[in-house]
Design a protein around this motif. Structure first.
Motif, PDB file in Angstrom:
ATOM      1  N   ASN A 179      28.197  45.217  99.620  1.00 30.24           N
ATOM      2  CA  ASN A 179      28.225  43.758  99.304  1.00 30.24           C
ATOM      3  C   ASN A 179      29.778  43.500  98.612  1.00 30.24           C
ATOM      4  O   ASN A 179      30.404  44.124  97.714  1.00 30.24           O
ATOM      5  CB  ASN A 179      27.420  43.396  97.809  1.00 30.24           C
ATOM      6  N   VAL A 180      30.262  42.371  99.186  1.00 28.75           N
ATOM      7  CA  VAL A 180      31.474  41.878  98.872  1.00 28.75           C
ATOM      8  C   VAL A 180      31.494  40.494  98.066  1.00 28.75           C
ATOM      9  O   VAL A 180      31.106  39.514  98.522  1.00 28.75           O
ATOM     10  CB  VAL A 180      32.523  41.941 100.104  1.00 28.75           C
ATOM     11  N   GLU A 181      32.236  40.236  96.759  1.00 30.27           N
ATOM     12  CA  GLU A 181      32.298  38.965  96.335  1.00 30.27           C
ATOM     13  C   GLU A 181      33.768  38.857  96.204  1.00 30.27           C
ATOM     14  O   GLU A 181      34.380  39.465  95.243  1.00 30.27           O
ATOM     15  CB  GLU A 181      31.673  38.754  94.918  1.00 30.27           C
ATOM     16  N   CYS A 182      34.389  37.878  96.686  1.00 30.87           N
ATOM     17  CA  CYS A 182      35.899  37.641  96.580  1.00 30.87           C
ATOM     18  C   CYS A 182      36.020  36.886  95.062  1.00 30.87           C
ATOM     19  O   CYS A 182      35.259  36.258  94.681  1.00 30.87           O
ATOM     20  CB  CYS A 182      36.400  36.704  97.588  1.00 30.87           C
ATOM     21  N   ASP A 183      37.423  36.822  94.552  1.00 30.41           N
ATOM     22  CA  ASP A 183      37.690  36.183  93.454  1.00 30.41           C
ATOM     23  C   ASP A 183      37.122  34.756  93.351  1.00 30.41           C
ATOM     24  O   ASP A 183      37.880  34.093  94.251  1.00 30.41           O
ATOM     25  CB  ASP A 183      39.103  36.288  93.320  1.00 30.41           C
ATOM     26  N   ILE A 184      36.467  34.115  92.429  1.00 30.82           N
ATOM     27  CA  ILE A 184      36.032  32.992  92.324  1.00 30.82           C
ATOM     28  C   ILE A 184      37.302  31.934  92.179  1.00 30.82           C
ATOM     29  O   ILE A 184      37.243  30.674  92.568  1.00 30.82           O
ATOM     30  CB  ILE A 184      35.141  32.752  91.086  1.00 30.82           C
ATOM     31  N   LEU A 185      38.105  32.513  91.355  1.00 26.75           N
ATOM     32  CA  LEU A 185      39.476  31.442  91.049  1.00 26.75           C
ATOM     33  C   LEU A 185      40.161  30.990  92.622  1.00 26.75           C
ATOM     34  O   LEU A 185      40.605  29.919  92.660  1.00 26.75           O
ATOM     35  CB  LEU A 185      40.422  32.262  90.272  1.00 26.75           C
ATOM     36  N   VAL A 186      40.203  32.164  93.352  1.00 21.48           N
ATOM     37  CA  VAL A 186      40.871  31.995  94.704  1.00 21.48           C
ATOM     38  C   VAL A 186      40.053  31.019  95.433  1.00 21.48           C
ATOM     39  O   VAL A 186      40.627  29.953  96.040  1.00 21.48           O
ATOM     40  CB  VAL A 186      41.096  33.360  95.476  1.00 21.48           C
ATOM     41  N   LYS A 187      38.898  31.172  95.442  1.00 20.90           N
ATOM     42  CA  LYS A 187      37.973  30.185  96.256  1.00 20.90           C
ATOM     43  C   LYS A 187      37.970  28.787  95.871  1.00 20.90           C
ATOM     44  O   LYS A 187      37.897  27.924  96.409  1.00 20.90           O
ATOM     45  CB  LYS A 187      36.433  30.880  96.155  1.00 20.90           C
ATOM     46  N   TYR A 188      38.057  28.414  94.611  1.00 15.83           N
ATOM     47  CA  TYR A 188      37.956  27.109  94.004  1.00 15.83           C
ATOM     48  C   TYR A 188      39.209  26.452  94.152  1.00 15.83           C
ATOM     49  O   TYR A 188      39.564  25.566  94.766  1.00 15.83           O
ATOM     50  CB  TYR A 188      37.793  27.298  92.501  1.00 15.83           C
ATOM     51  N   MET A 189      40.618  27.435  94.264  1.00 19.22           N
ATOM     52  CA  MET A 189      41.832  26.940  94.410  1.00 19.22           C
ATOM     53  C   MET A 189      41.771  26.440  96.106  1.00 19.22           C
ATOM     54  O   MET A 189      42.201  25.343  96.195  1.00 19.22           O
ATOM     55  CB  MET A 189      42.689  28.042  94.434  1.00 19.22           C
ATOM     56  N   GLU A 190      41.506  27.284  96.931  1.00 21.30           N
ATOM     57  CA  GLU A 190      41.171  26.495  98.210  1.00 21.30           C
ATOM     58  C   GLU A 190      40.476  25.427  98.243  1.00 21.30           C
ATOM     59  O   GLU A 190      40.814  24.388  98.962  1.00 21.30           O
ATOM     60  CB  GLU A 190      40.675  27.806  99.241  1.00 21.30           C
ATOM     61  N   GLN A 191      39.380  25.526  97.782  1.00 22.63           N
ATOM     62  CA  GLN A 191      38.355  24.207  97.759  1.00 22.63           C
ATOM     63  C   GLN A 191      39.200  22.687  97.293  1.00 22.63           C
ATOM     64  O   GLN A 191      39.099  21.840  97.989  1.00 22.63           O
ATOM     65  CB  GLN A 191      37.134  24.429  97.018  1.00 22.63           C
ATOM     66  N   LEU A 192      39.565  23.220  96.047  1.00 20.47           N
ATOM     67  CA  LEU A 192      40.499  21.845  95.473  1.00 20.47           C
ATOM     68  C   LEU A 192      41.724  21.631  96.339  1.00 20.47           C
ATOM     69  O   LEU A 192      41.896  20.229  96.201  1.00 20.47           O
ATOM     70  CB  LEU A 192      40.792  22.307  94.161  1.00 20.47           C
ATOM     71  N   LEU A 193      42.591  22.285  96.770  1.00 19.26           N
ATOM     72  CA  LEU A 193      43.806  21.786  97.364  1.00 19.26           C
ATOM     73  C   LEU A 193      43.841  21.868  98.879  1.00 19.26           C
ATOM     74  O   LEU A 193      44.671  21.291  99.457  1.00 19.26           O
ATOM     75  CB  LEU A 193      44.949  22.996  96.814  1.00 19.26           C
ATOM     76  N   PHE A 194      43.063  22.683  99.546  1.00 16.04           N
ATOM     77  CA  PHE A 194      43.287  22.712 101.107  1.00 16.04           C
ATOM     78  C   PHE A 194      42.074  22.178 101.894  1.00 16.04           C
ATOM     79  O   PHE A 194      42.235  21.764 102.937  1.00 16.04           O
ATOM     80  CB  PHE A 194      43.613  24.031 101.434  1.00 16.04           C
ATOM     81  N   LYS A 195      40.827  22.042 101.266  1.00 16.01           N
ATOM     82  CA  LYS A 195      39.718  21.765 102.220  1.00 16.01           C
ATOM     83  C   LYS A 195      39.536  20.375 102.179  1.00 16.01           C
ATOM     84  O   LYS A 195      39.067  20.247 101.140  1.00 16.01           O
ATOM     85  CB  LYS A 195      38.572  23.049 101.690  1.00 16.01           C
ATOM     86  N   LYS A 196      39.202  19.944 103.194  1.00 15.78           N
ATOM     87  CA  LYS A 196      38.587  18.524 103.339  1.00 15.78           C
ATOM     88  C   LYS A 196      37.160  18.553 103.001  1.00 15.78           C
ATOM     89  O   LYS A 196      36.442  19.472 103.526  1.00 15.78           O
ATOM     90  CB  LYS A 196      38.722  17.978 104.688  1.00 15.78           C
ATOM     91  N   ASN A 197      36.562  17.385 102.290  1.00 11.25           N
ATOM     92  CA  ASN A 197      35.034  17.453 102.129  1.00 11.25           C
ATOM     93  C   ASN A 197      34.735  16.032 101.998  1.00 11.25           C
ATOM     94  O   ASN A 197      35.700  14.995 101.923  1.00 11.25           O
ATOM     95  CB  ASN A 197      34.907  18.360 100.758  1.00 11.25           C
ATOM     96  N   GLN A 198      33.562  15.798 101.537  1.00 13.86           N
ATOM     97  CA  GLN A 198      33.036  14.377 101.561  1.00 13.86           C
ATOM     98  C   GLN A 198      33.720  13.648 100.474  1.00 13.86           C
ATOM     99  O   GLN A 198      33.573  12.037 100.257  1.00 13.86           O
ATOM    100  CB  GLN A 198      31.563  14.371 101.295  1.00 13.86           C
ATOM    101  N   TYR A 199      34.178  14.399  99.380  1.00 20.77           N
ATOM    102  CA  TYR A 199      34.871  13.441  98.296  1.00 20.77           C
ATOM    103  C   TYR A 199      36.640  13.457  98.302  1.00 20.77           C
ATOM    104  O   TYR A 199      36.944  12.506  97.796  1.00 20.77           O
ATOM    105  CB  TYR A 199      34.556  14.207  96.866  1.00 20.77           C
ATOM    106  N   HIS A 200      36.978  13.856  99.549  1.00 19.61           N
ATOM    107  CA  HIS A 200      38.552  13.885  99.600  1.00 19.61           C
ATOM    108  C   HIS A 200      38.704  13.882 100.892  1.00 19.61           C
ATOM    109  O   HIS A 200      38.521  14.803 101.950  1.00 19.61           O
ATOM    110  CB  HIS A 200      38.970  15.192  99.115  1.00 19.61           C
ATOM    111  N   SER A 201      39.341  12.808 101.639  1.00 21.31           N
ATOM    112  CA  SER A 201      39.578  12.663 103.017  1.00 21.31           C
ATOM    113  C   SER A 201      40.804  12.877 103.578  1.00 21.31           C
ATOM    114  O   SER A 201      41.091  12.688 104.562  1.00 21.31           O
ATOM    115  CB  SER A 201      38.829  10.872 103.441  1.00 21.31           C
ATOM    116  N   GLY A 202      41.865  13.299 102.553  1.00 20.56           N
ATOM    117  CA  GLY A 202      43.125  13.484 102.956  1.00 20.56           C
ATOM    118  C   GLY A 202      43.314  14.974 103.572  1.00 20.56           C
ATOM    119  O   GLY A 202      42.014  15.738 103.822  1.00 20.56           O
ATOM    120  N   ASP A 203      44.352  15.377 103.674  1.00 14.28           N
ATOM    121  CA  ASP A 203      44.639  16.713 104.643  1.00 14.28           C
ATOM    122  C   ASP A 203      44.877  17.801 103.386  1.00 14.28           C
ATOM    123  O   ASP A 203      45.312  18.981 103.939  1.00 14.28           O
ATOM    124  CB  ASP A 203      45.825  16.482 105.278  1.00 14.28           C
TER     125      ASP A 203
END
Length: 217
Positions: A179-203
């Motif tokens: 079983n592998v769990e990646c660092d939660i801080l890295v995952k949150y950083m990607e979500q907040l800064l790079f990933k488009k979602n329903q709440y953020h329509s920018g790039d």
């Protein structure tokens, strides 16, 4: 929340399977010290809820999502498992932030001893590899470890003698699933800064945006 510091290894007492779920009974000692029904215990890094317990074992249910997304489905009678209770608010944080929500599974592709260290290569999918960085933290079967190398489709970890002795990873063979769990801080950083979602329509965060904000010359 867990730390990835394994408290003890338990032994699978019983496995009750259905088509897409299972119930585990696990012999153990330390994690039963102050256990109550409904408590969380990480089993090979997977957060499970105590449904029932005695003075020598506890029982937990594995739902379909967990059954198919983790390596728990491969457990059989007598297998050893890493165990850790959820961290207390006043406890020592010796590892890193571990949620017990496994991101996926990996496969051990190499093992080699060097002095007192056991190096292991673990192959994972590309969608997880982007969260892995050299000298960063990662959780393998519930054990907090440091990444020592990252290649095309795998990363390398190193087990010190105490980890070799007190966790199940060192005793697993090449080809074994973990079983592998990646660092939660890295995952949150990607979500907040790079990933488009329903709440953020920018790039997200781009080179152009950094330049226009004066961060690049």
């Amino acid at each position: 929340m867990f730390t990835g510091i394994v408290e003890e290894t338990g032994t699978v007492k019983e496995v009750k399977r259905s088509r897409n779920s299972m119930q585990l009974s696990i012999y153990c000692n330390t994690v039963l010290t102050d256990t109550a029904k409904g408590d969380s215990i990480a089993v090979n890094g997977v957060c499970l809820t105590v449904a029932y317990f005695t003075d020598s074992y506890f029982v937990a249910d594995v739902m379909p999502e967990t059954y198919f997304a983790t390596a728990l489905s491969e457990l059989t009678l007598g297998n050893e498992v890493n165990l850790e209770r959820a961290i207390a608010a006043n406890g020592r944080f010796g590892g890193h932030f571990v949620t017990g929500h496994v991101d996926g599974t990996g496969k051990i592709t190499a093992k080699r001893q060097s002095a007192n260290a056991l190096y292991m290569d673990i192959q994972i999918e590309q969608n997880l590899l982007r969260f892995v960085m050299n000298k960063g933290s990662i959780t393998v079967d519930g054990t907090s470890l440091t990444v020592f190398d990252v290649k095309d489709d795998r990363f390398t970890i190193s087990l010190i003698p105490v980890t070799q002795k007190d966790s199940v990873i060192a005793r697993k063979q090449m080809g074994s699933k973990v079983n592998v769990e990646c660092d939660i801080l890295v995952k949150y950083m990607e979500q907040l800064l790079f990933k488009k979602n329903q709440y953020h329509s920018g790039d997200g965060l781009t080179i152009d945006k950094l330049a226009s904000s004066g961060f690049l010359i």
